[in-house]
Design an enzyme around this catalytic site. Structure first.
Site, PDB file in Angstrom:
ATOM      1  N   SER A 128       0.766  -1.360   0.070  1.00  0.00           N
ATOM      2  CA  SER A 128       0.116  -0.119   0.172  1.00  0.00           C
ATOM      3  C   SER A 128       0.851   1.154  -0.133  1.00  0.00           C
ATOM      4  O   SER A 128       1.751   1.371  -0.997  1.00  0.00           O
ATOM      5  CB  SER A 128      -1.005   0.050   0.990  1.00  0.00           C
ATOM      6  OG  SER A 128      -1.966   0.581   0.823  1.00  0.00           O
ATOM      7  N   ASP A 283      -8.535  -5.070  -5.872  1.00  0.00           N
ATOM      8  CA  ASP A 283      -8.230  -4.148  -5.001  1.00  0.00           C
ATOM      9  C   ASP A 283      -9.327  -3.061  -5.747  1.00  0.00           C
ATOM     10  O   ASP A 283      -9.116  -2.700  -6.843  1.00  0.00           O
ATOM     11  CB  ASP A 283      -6.737  -3.625  -5.227  1.00  0.00           C
ATOM     12  CG  ASP A 283      -6.647  -2.916  -4.105  1.00  0.00           C
ATOM     13  OD1 ASP A 283      -7.266  -1.980  -4.045  1.00  0.00           O
ATOM     14  OD2 ASP A 283      -5.295  -2.781  -3.467  1.00  0.00           O
ATOM     15  N   HIS A 312      -7.903  -5.193  -1.389  1.00  0.00           N
ATOM     16  CA  HIS A 312      -6.622  -4.425  -1.023  1.00  0.00           C
ATOM     17  C   HIS A 312      -6.021  -5.434   0.117  1.00  0.00           C
ATOM     18  O   HIS A 312      -4.738  -5.262   0.207  1.00  0.00           O
ATOM     19  CB  HIS A 312      -7.018  -2.919  -0.623  1.00  0.00           C
ATOM     20  CG  HIS A 312      -5.820  -2.260  -0.182  1.00  0.00           C
ATOM     21  ND1 HIS A 312      -4.902  -1.883  -1.115  1.00  0.00           N
ATOM     22  CD2 HIS A 312      -5.257  -1.774   0.946  1.00  0.00           C
ATOM     23  CE1 HIS A 312      -3.733  -1.019  -0.681  1.00  0.00           C
ATOM     24  NE2 HIS A 312      -4.030  -1.161   0.555  1.00  0.00           N
TER      25      HIS A 312
END
Lengths: 338, 338
Positions: A128, A283, A312
């Site tokens: 991320s 995601d 995600h």
């Protein structure tokens, strides 16, 4: 305290402010070998702290502390490194200056070189916003980084991702208790609201359709239990100004703004070390299409999509199957002679 | 006033409350023919009012008022039919009772039969929550409805969709000015916050990636202009309690709760009239997969995906290309002898 502090001193930030007595909190795993050739940097993600990264480190895993010296630097704003919540006036709370990915990586580079005397890194990897810092390492210090494996992140935050974060920010600050950042108590209504906003984005439609949150390895009792115990629990641990500081860093992430580069395509073309770029199939805010575009501009990068329904959070270390998939790719990349 | 009111009287709602002097606002287009065989019902969507539906009606279009008698009933809670904002105590504001899709359609049925004496409908169609009401018509009055074309909606609100709406609701109510629904002025900070939350969901990642909001036919000046002028503008026109009342209706939509049915699969199996079910390819909260599952349980339904980047708003009448795609399907379905 299970971590160390690297004193950065007074630092000039990319956006112009000077932050006094800046601190970079970090933790290391394993031993640095004699020729300092076994170091890995593994930055943190939005709201995460070093211990939230530890699921990817362990005996028999790619990031094996018996073999590698893994450094987890905490992102500025995360509450351990310099942050709105721990910085004295005049840069306290909502007056904390804006910190970019570029700044974060510059400070991490100082830690790695000044504190440890390391000249080359075997790998930089992260999830991320940690992936964002990974890209930034590759662009800022191309001769130092031998391999990168960014997962569920991007080199430049997409417009849609910026819009998602606008919703998160608006929900948090809609709580009058936020008071422009001058609160005495955390604006918990706002933090709970942003948690609920986040919940729909963090996992995929399929994840909710199949009530995966109720099954192993999560095992929440109901949807509401998942929203409260997991999501609200995740962000209620954090400070509102810290969350907004990191959100700014995220929204403004762009390796193309690294000095010396003319935009993101130019910067991506300069990432010449081997890379495996790993989006998660479903995601919703770092969709594979964005990474696909990036990889086309990176000379030695491979796109490898993490399959499945976790969205995600495929990169969050919660699902052993996804963790294995990421770990396998890390092993493969680390075996590659560079 | 460009619409009419059908007085429902005192009505008992599915959840148990009795709403006094309930009102159903509606508008009609075209003329009902002598044998009353040309009627179409076209319900409204979340926050929409009848004029927001008019883009799909026109000369040469499927819903041609020269040929059909089109009735647009306003959903309860939308500010024109009985709603928190227009109902006297004790059912005013946040005390407005919970209204289901089933209730809405029951009242629309009364309008159609009692006011107009119509016994069969050529078609029921609608976008989003309008699609939800379309499914409900098919389940509640299977012998009356000849064809349905729900677009960008579902027969039962999915868990992920419920979570998306939890974020919307939490953002709106995080504003202390909401005051449990007892506000004197609209909680505009909360309404703006929910608008920003909504923005990331309403259109696709590709829509933002390609800055489609800046091009024809939208032509906004910037992302921020789009967020303020389009999104905040959309919901600032509405009343907060109304928005929450409709949100409850949405979250709790499920044709399987129609009396006489044992869950959604049972209800879907009873939809025996020809149907074209049209999700938008990149709809983030009514994804095509949900409709695909539904269509498998519907004896005479076809799944036809609206291609392109507009996500949920493919069905909002803003993009001529998507409108043509929907209109073509409506024409095809209306040509079908039933």
């Amino acid at each position: 305290m299970d971590y160390e502090i690297f004193e950065l001193g007074d630092v000039r930030l990319q956006q112009g402010a000077t932050l006094s007595d800046a601190k970079l909190a970090f933790k290391t795993y394993g031993e640095l070998n004699a020729d300092k050739s076994n170091a890995i940097v593994y930055p943190t993600w939005y709201s995460g702290q070093h211990y939230d990264n530890e699921w990817l480190i362990g005996e028999g895993m790619a990031l094996d502390p018996a073999k590698y010296f893994v450094i987890i630097p905490n992102m500025l704003g995360n509450g351990l490194s310099s942050s709105p919540s721990n910085t004295p006036a005049p840069h306290d709370r909502a007056s904390f200056p804006r910190v970019t990915m570029y700044d974060n990586v510059r400070f991490q580079h100082r830690l790695v070189t000044e504190r440890f005397g390391i000249e080359r890194l075997e790998l930089v990897t992260g999830w991320s916003m940690g992936a964002g810092q990974t890209y930034q390492w590759a662009v800022s210090f191309p001769d130092m980084v031998k391999r990168i494996l960014p997962f569920c992140g991007s080199a430049k935050t997409s417009r849609h991702n910026i819009v998602f974060l606008e919703g998160v920010k608006a929900a948090l600050t809609a709580d009058a208790a936020y008071a422009g950042g001058r609160y005495d108590r955390q604006p918990d209504i706002g933090i709970r609201a942003m948690s609920r906003v986040y919940a729909g984005w963090g996992f995929s439609q399929q994840f909710y359709r199949e009530t995966i949150y109720e099954r192993d390895p999560l095992g929440f009792a109901s949807l509401e239990d998942f929203l409260v115990s997991f999501w609200e629990g995740l962000f209620l641990k954090r400070d509102a100004n810290n969350l907004l500081a990191m959100l700014w860093t995220w929204q403004n992430a762009d390796v193309g703004r690294t000095p010396g580069f003319r935009g993101v395509e130019d910067a991506l073309a300069a990432i010449r070390m081997p890379a495996i770029v790993m989006p998660a199939q479903q995601d919703l805010y770092f969709p594979p299409e964005d990474n696909e575009w990036e990889v086309k501009h990176m000379p030695r990068a491979e796109l490898r999509v993490i399959p499945g329904a976790w969205g995600h959070f495929a990169g969050g270390g919660l699902n052993p199957e996804d963790t294995r998939f990421i770990d396998d790719a890390l092993k493969e990349l680390l075996r590659l002679k560079v």
